[in-house]
Scaffold this motif. Structure first.
Motif, short mmCIF file in Angstrom:
data_model
loop_
_atom_site.label_atom_id
_atom_site.label_comp_id
_atom_site.label_asym_id
_atom_site.label_seq_id
_atom_site.Cartn_x
_atom_site.Cartn_y
_atom_site.Cartn_z
N PRO A 152 -51.02 -2.52 -79.20
CA PRO A 152 -49.88 -3.10 -78.49
C PRO A 152 -48.81 -3.64 -79.44
O PRO A 152 -49.06 -3.86 -80.62
N GLN B 202 -48.69 0.01 -75.00
CA GLN B 202 -48.35 -1.20 -74.27
C GLN B 202 -47.38 -2.04 -75.09
O GLN B 202 -47.59 -2.27 -76.29
N ILE C 44 -45.18 -5.71 -74.92
CA ILE C 44 -44.87 -6.99 -74.30
C ILE C 44 -43.53 -7.40 -74.88
O ILE C 44 -43.34 -7.40 -76.10
N LEU D 165 -41.07 -3.00 -67.22
CA LEU D 165 -42.30 -3.51 -67.83
C LEU D 165 -42.88 -4.62 -66.94
O LEU D 165 -42.97 -5.77 -67.37
N ARG E 28 -44.99 -7.85 -68.05
CA ARG E 28 -45.11 -7.83 -69.52
C ARG E 28 -43.86 -8.33 -70.22
O ARG E 28 -43.60 -7.96 -71.37
#
Length: 190
Positions: free
Chosen positions: A38, A56, A58, A74, A77
């Protein structure tokens, strides 16, 4: 240079800056420089680049209007946060990105210091450098030294906080006048 008002810019940000083609080019180039896993995207903006990544992401951003768009791309996130005070524990993140941020910051050193704080040893930070120079060169003008995101400055500030160069890349600003080539710099925490 004055910082754009992203609360106003958010409504038309993507369409005036290359849209999906530029986002896909940026995401692809950035991912080549990152370790698996991530990513924390600092200044995620509308989330257009983060959504084009295959991992992924964030995202954090200071602008609520930009985050309104990022939330659609998103869901669950994104969060509001200042790049100089990231909502992450020290040495807890393996990859951080900051695309088109450092050139805007009155104090890019604060961002590099904070990125170094949250990166774990061996973690990687990927950022754009020389953004204004890329536009000027694409338009046929000479580069302007001394920018807040000038590569030599970013390298020097990174070294001050234990970050060393581990890679570089670039991508074309598709859909923009003169299609500038944006340089990327990858720094790793020793």
């Amino acid at each position: 240079m004055t910082m754009p008002d992203y609360e106003v810019e958010a409504a038309h940000y993507d369409s005036t800056r290359g849209g999906e083609p530029r986002a896909r080019a940026a995401a692809s180039a950035v991912e080549r420089l990152l370790p698996p896993g991530p990513v924390l995207d600092v200044a995620v903006g509308t989330g257009i680049v983060a959504a084009a990544m295959t991992r992924q992401v964030i995202g954090v951003d200071l602008s609520l209007s930009m985050l309104g768009h990022a939330t659609q791309r998103l869901p669950g996130r994104v969060a509001q946060a200042d790049a100089r005070r990231l909502p992450a524990r020290s040495s807890s993140v393996s990859a951080v990105t900051a695309i088109w941020l450092l050139h805007l910051m009155p104090d890019s050193e604060a961002v590099l210091r904070e990125v170094a704080r949250v990166l774990r040893p061996g973690g990687v930070f990927v950022c754009t450098v020389d953004k204004r120079a890329a536009h000027r060169l694409a338009e046929g003008n000479i580069a302007m030294p001394g920018a807040r995101d000038e590569r030599a400055r970013v390298e020097s500030l990174g070294a001050r906080y234990g970050l060393s160069v581990c890679g570089e890349g670039s991508f074309v600003g598709h859909g923009q006048d003169f299609e500038p080539v944006f340089p990327l710099l990858a720094l790793t925490k020793g």
